[in-house]
Write a protein that holds these residues in place. Sequence first.
Motif, PDB file in Angstrom:
ATOM      1  N   ALA A  30    -102.708  26.517  43.440  1.00  0.00           N
ATOM      2  CA  ALA A  30    -101.855  27.657  43.059  1.00  0.00           C
ATOM      3  C   ALA A  30    -101.604  27.639  41.558  1.00  0.00           C
ATOM      4  CB  ALA A  30    -100.535  27.598  43.823  1.00  0.00           C
ATOM      5  N   GLY A  31    -101.400  26.449  41.019  1.00  0.00           N
ATOM      6  CA  GLY A  31    -101.174  26.330  39.584  1.00  0.00           C
ATOM      7  C   GLY A  31    -102.419  26.684  38.792  1.00  0.00           C
ATOM      8  N   ALA A  32    -103.586  26.274  39.302  1.00  0.00           N
ATOM      9  CA  ALA A  32    -104.845  26.598  38.622  1.00  0.00           C
ATOM     10  C   ALA A  32    -105.045  28.115  38.593  1.00  0.00           C
ATOM     11  CB  ALA A  32    -106.014  25.906  39.325  1.00  0.00           C
ATOM     12  N   TRP A  33    -104.772  28.752  39.730  1.00  0.00           N
ATOM     13  CA  TRP A  33    -104.878  30.222  39.789  1.00  0.00           C
ATOM     14  C   TRP A  33    -103.902  30.873  38.817  1.00  0.00           C
ATOM     15  CZ3 TRP A  33    -108.275  33.603  41.038  1.00  0.00           C
ATOM     16  CH2 TRP A  33    -109.254  33.286  41.995  1.00  0.00           C
ATOM     17  N   ALA A  34    -102.677  30.346  38.761  1.00  0.00           N
ATOM     18  CA  ALA A  34    -101.659  30.933  37.881  1.00  0.00           C
ATOM     19  C   ALA A  34    -102.133  30.897  36.431  1.00  0.00           C
ATOM     20  CB  ALA A  34    -100.344  30.173  38.033  1.00  0.00           C
ATOM     21  N   PHE A  35    -102.725  29.765  36.026  1.00  0.00           N
ATOM     22  CA  PHE A  35    -103.201  29.646  34.641  1.00  0.00           C
ATOM     23  C   PHE A  35    -104.328  30.651  34.386  1.00  0.00           C
ATOM     24  CE2 PHE A  35    -105.830  27.990  31.233  1.00  0.00           C
ATOM     25  CZ  PHE A  35    -104.897  27.584  30.295  1.00  0.00           C
ATOM     26  N   VAL A  36    -105.278  30.719  35.330  1.00  0.00           N
ATOM     27  CA  VAL A  36    -106.435  31.615  35.155  1.00  0.00           C
ATOM     28  C   VAL A  36    -105.989  33.077  35.094  1.00  0.00           C
ATOM     29  CG1 VAL A  36    -108.501  32.493  36.310  1.00  0.00           C
ATOM     30  CG2 VAL A  36    -108.118  30.026  36.152  1.00  0.00           C
ATOM     31  N   ILE A  37    -105.037  33.449  35.941  1.00  0.00           N
ATOM     32  CA  ILE A  37    -104.535  34.831  35.941  1.00  0.00           C
ATOM     33  C   ILE A  37    -103.791  35.132  34.646  1.00  0.00           C
ATOM     34  CG2 ILE A  37    -102.849  36.365  37.059  1.00  0.00           C
ATOM     35  CD1 ILE A  37    -103.699  35.004  39.743  1.00  0.00           C
ATOM     36  N   ARG A  86    -111.361  24.364  39.434  1.00  0.00           N
ATOM     37  CA  ARG A  86    -110.373  23.939  40.429  1.00  0.00           C
ATOM     38  C   ARG A  86    -109.850  25.159  41.214  1.00  0.00           C
ATOM     39  NH1 ARG A  86    -109.004  20.845  44.052  1.00  0.00           N
ATOM     40  NH2 ARG A  86    -106.801  20.554  44.426  1.00  0.00           N
ATOM     41  N   ALA A  87    -109.545  26.252  40.475  1.00  0.00           N
ATOM     42  CA  ALA A  87    -109.008  27.452  41.125  1.00  0.00           C
ATOM     43  C   ALA A  87    -109.996  28.005  42.149  1.00  0.00           C
ATOM     44  CB  ALA A  87    -108.689  28.520  40.071  1.00  0.00           C
ATOM     45  N   PHE A  88    -111.279  28.010  41.782  1.00  0.00           N
ATOM     46  CA  PHE A  88    -112.288  28.601  42.664  1.00  0.00           C
ATOM     47  C   PHE A  88    -112.881  27.594  43.650  1.00  0.00           C
ATOM     48  CE2 PHE A  88    -111.934  31.743  39.340  1.00  0.00           C
ATOM     49  CZ  PHE A  88    -112.129  32.948  40.000  1.00  0.00           C
ATOM     50  N   GLY A  89    -112.263  26.422  43.756  1.00  0.00           N
ATOM     51  CA  GLY A  89    -112.723  25.434  44.721  1.00  0.00           C
ATOM     52  C   GLY A  89    -114.059  24.817  44.361  1.00  0.00           C
ATOM     53  N   PRO A 140     -97.990  26.862  34.482  1.00  0.00           N
ATOM     54  CA  PRO A 140     -99.362  27.318  34.219  1.00  0.00           C
ATOM     55  C   PRO A 140     -99.465  28.802  33.889  1.00  0.00           C
ATOM     56  CG  PRO A 140     -99.316  25.960  36.189  1.00  0.00           C
ATOM     57  CD  PRO A 140     -97.891  26.171  35.793  1.00  0.00           C
ATOM     58  N   ILE A 141     -98.677  29.652  34.520  1.00  0.00           N
ATOM     59  CA  ILE A 141     -98.854  31.087  34.215  1.00  0.00           C
ATOM     60  C   ILE A 141     -98.298  31.392  32.827  1.00  0.00           C
ATOM     61  CG2 ILE A 141     -96.766  32.160  35.208  1.00  0.00           C
ATOM     62  CD1 ILE A 141     -98.795  34.272  36.400  1.00  0.00           C
ATOM     63  N   ALA A 142     -97.227  30.699  32.441  1.00  0.00           N
ATOM     64  CA  ALA A 142     -96.707  30.889  31.077  1.00  0.00           C
ATOM     65  C   ALA A 142     -97.741  30.397  30.073  1.00  0.00           C
ATOM     66  CB  ALA A 142     -95.388  30.135  30.907  1.00  0.00           C
TER      67      ALA A 142
END
Lengths: 149, 139
Positions: free
Chosen positions: A56-63, A44-47, B8-10
Amino acid sequence: MTLPGFPEAAPLAGLAGGVLIGLAAAIMLLGAGRIAGVSGIAARAFGLADGSMPRAGAWAFVIGLPLGALLVTGLTEAPRPSFADPVTLVIAGLIVGIGTRLGSGCTSGHGVCGMSRLSQRSLVAVATFMATGFATVAAMNALGIGVSP
Amino acid sequence: MIRETLVPIAAGTIFGGGLTIGGMTDPARVRGFLDLFGAWDPTLAFVMGGAVLVMAAAWMMQRKLLRPFFAEGFSLPDRNDLTPRLIGGSALFGIGWGIAGLCPGPGFAALAIAPASAAIFVAAMLAGMLVVRLMEGQG
């Protein structure tokens, strides 16, 4: 603590890590209402997948994933693990990428989130990828194929 | 934006820390677990056991909630059908997992541990995902 008969095992570290992983998945479920499935969230993050999760949420989780690893390695003096050679990593990565998209999940989505929910699809997926994982390592060992750099 | 990203980041950070503590970012340990017929290392069974226990409790709480704490509603998988695609894909994934001892979560987490190796794995994994996307004709 060690397990009798398994000198290499680290059961307490494993359990502690597992509880943290479960806690993280619980935060996603109860906080965001979503499954913490890494392959799906990464796609999802990488489209590379459609879905309702905000990118944005997908990116946040991956980061967050390497961030958490950095916190742990910064605070502990664990020896650095060794990884397979680049060609092996490319082959394995391609197969993992194709397999997780076709199979709709990996160790986190099917394993942690699906099994704990007794999802029929996840139980079958986990049994399948464990079986082929066991078979792959057994076959590579039998053929003398190592993966050290 | 903030509201969409804080949870998600947490979760991702705790997830990545848990993977590292549990040994999932060490390919030798993962392959040791998959070496069922050789020098088996049961550590990953404890990782999965701990995670599944906590999540089982979370699912019990989820059933009592009308909506998540920081989102409008739940977006959860509801399929129950066993398809050749599910089984074939999972079979492939297990093969890739066994070859290098890495699955998607530890692949990303390892970017902080062995950046070059992890980046190669992650790039190839994303390429594999792109292959599926293109095969489905949605690229």
